[in-house]
Design a protein around this motif. Structure first.
Motif, PDB file in Angstrom:
ATOM      1  N   LEU A  57       0.830  -1.206   0.000  1.00  0.00           N
ATOM      2  CA  LEU A  57       0.000   0.000   0.000  1.00  0.00           C
ATOM      3  C   LEU A  57       0.865   1.257   0.000  1.00  0.00           C
ATOM      4  O   LEU A  57       0.621   2.187  -0.774  1.00  0.00           O
ATOM      5  N   VAL A  58       1.877   1.295   0.856  1.00  0.00           N
ATOM      6  CA  VAL A  58       2.758   2.470   0.933  1.00  0.00           C
ATOM      7  C   VAL A  58       3.449   2.706  -0.405  1.00  0.00           C
ATOM      8  O   VAL A  58       3.556   3.851  -0.877  1.00  0.00           O
ATOM      9  N   GLN A  59       3.922   1.634  -1.043  1.00  0.00           N
ATOM     10  CA  GLN A  59       4.578   1.780  -2.340  1.00  0.00           C
ATOM     11  C   GLN A  59       3.595   2.255  -3.404  1.00  0.00           C
ATOM     12  O   GLN A  59       3.949   3.072  -4.265  1.00  0.00           O
ATOM     13  N   GLU A  63       3.636   6.110  -5.553  1.00  0.00           N
ATOM     14  CA  GLU A  63       3.675   6.214  -7.007  1.00  0.00           C
ATOM     15  C   GLU A  63       2.466   6.929  -7.593  1.00  0.00           C
ATOM     16  O   GLU A  63       2.395   7.152  -8.805  1.00  0.00           O
ATOM     17  N   GLN A  64       1.507   7.302  -6.744  1.00  0.00           N
ATOM     18  CA  GLN A  64       0.296   7.939  -7.253  1.00  0.00           C
ATOM     19  C   GLN A  64       0.544   9.411  -7.581  1.00  0.00           C
ATOM     20  O   GLN A  64       1.263  10.097  -6.855  1.00  0.00           O
ATOM     21  N   PRO A 171      -0.191  -3.996  -7.390  1.00  0.00           N
ATOM     22  CA  PRO A 171      -1.044  -3.637  -8.535  1.00  0.00           C
ATOM     23  C   PRO A 171      -2.518  -3.523  -8.159  1.00  0.00           C
ATOM     24  O   PRO A 171      -3.221  -2.627  -8.626  1.00  0.00           O
ATOM     25  N   SER A 172      -2.993  -4.434  -7.301  1.00  0.00           N
ATOM     26  CA  SER A 172      -4.391  -4.393  -6.882  1.00  0.00           C
ATOM     27  C   SER A 172      -4.686  -3.122  -6.100  1.00  0.00           C
ATOM     28  O   SER A 172      -5.695  -2.443  -6.331  1.00  0.00           O
ATOM     29  N   LEU A 173      -3.797  -2.765  -5.182  1.00  0.00           N
ATOM     30  CA  LEU A 173      -4.001  -1.571  -4.367  1.00  0.00           C
ATOM     31  C   LEU A 173      -3.851  -0.304  -5.199  1.00  0.00           C
ATOM     32  O   LEU A 173      -4.584   0.674  -5.006  1.00  0.00           O
ATOM     33  N   ALA A 174      -2.918  -0.302  -6.152  1.00  0.00           N
ATOM     34  CA  ALA A 174      -2.754   0.852  -7.035  1.00  0.00           C
ATOM     35  C   ALA A 174      -4.011   1.072  -7.873  1.00  0.00           C
ATOM     36  O   ALA A 174      -4.423   2.219  -8.108  1.00  0.00           O
ATOM     37  N   ALA A 175      -4.632  -0.024  -8.323  1.00  0.00           N
ATOM     38  CA  ALA A 175      -5.864   0.094  -9.108  1.00  0.00           C
ATOM     39  C   ALA A 175      -6.991   0.690  -8.268  1.00  0.00           C
ATOM     40  O   ALA A 175      -7.789   1.496  -8.763  1.00  0.00           O
ATOM     41  N   ILE A 176      -7.063   0.306  -6.987  1.00  0.00           N
ATOM     42  CA  ILE A 176      -8.078   0.874  -6.100  1.00  0.00           C
ATOM     43  C   ILE A 176      -7.840   2.365  -5.897  1.00  0.00           C
ATOM     44  O   ILE A 176      -8.772   3.172  -5.947  1.00  0.00           O
TER      45      ILE A 176
END
Length: 195
Positions: A57-59, A63-64, A171-176
């Motif tokens: 999650l932190v990573q 990157e957002q 990837p899943s958390l970045a998509a959220i």
């Protein structure tokens, strides 16, 4: 009950068995205390979160890009931190290009922790190292935050409100996070969470 008039005014029903979460003034105060702007999206990271998922999650947050509202994605992490998460946070803090988007809450009383959690928009409640993922999910639903939970956990019909599902990977958390960056989507989720 209608057939027990002596109980009138003595029975109070709490939604999903928990006290109500912070009101708007309490949420605004918790956010102002940590200098979170109105356009920021604050992600809560409970101490019970699985260490690998916490690092992912932190990573993903680091990157957002900035949110469409002109704010930042921010993480509000609770002590104690796992060694892996602490090392990841230190590495990001050493990176001069990293935005100052991470806050760590020290050990607090239950009342102080509840007030601090009021600053969050969403919270990663699972995957979790705790035995009571369902209880943690209920707690944050009652607090008005939108839970991000494990897709492998069974959640009963008594949980009314939005729940975002993840496998705990970056990837899943970045998509959220990308989904929440859409102001219309976040507004809909917030409305459902506080209904």
């Amino acid at each position: 009950a209608a057939d027990r008039p002596e109980l009138a005014g003595r029975i109070h029903v709490l939604p999903i068995g928990l006290p109500p979460g912070p009101n708007r003034e309490e949420r605004d105060a918790a956010r102002a205390l940590r200098h979170f702007g109105p356009g920021d999206i604050v992600v809560g990271l409970p101490a019970e979160t699985d260490p690998e998922a916490a690092v992912a999650l932190v990573q993903a947050v680091a990157e957002q890009p900035r949110t469409p509202g002109g704010g930042e994605f921010r993480v509000l992490a609770e002590e104690p931190l796992s060694p892996a998460l602490r090392e990841t946070l230190h590495g990001l803090m050493r990176d001069t290009a990293a935005r100052p988007c991470f806050w760590v809450l020290g050990l607090m009383s239950p009342a102080e922790l509840r007030a601090a959690r009021g600053a969050t928009d969403v919270v990663l409640v699972a995957p979790s190292t705790g035995a009571d993922e369902l209880g943690l999910l209920r707690d944050h639903l009652a607090g008005g935050a939108i839970p991000i939970a494990a897709a492998t956990t069974h959640y009963g019909p008594e949980l009314v409100g939005p729940v975002l599902l993840t496998d705990g990977s970056q990837p899943s958390l970045a998509a959220i996070l990308a989904r929440l960056a859409d102001p219309e989507t976040l507004t809909v989720f917030r409305d459902q969470a506080t209904a």
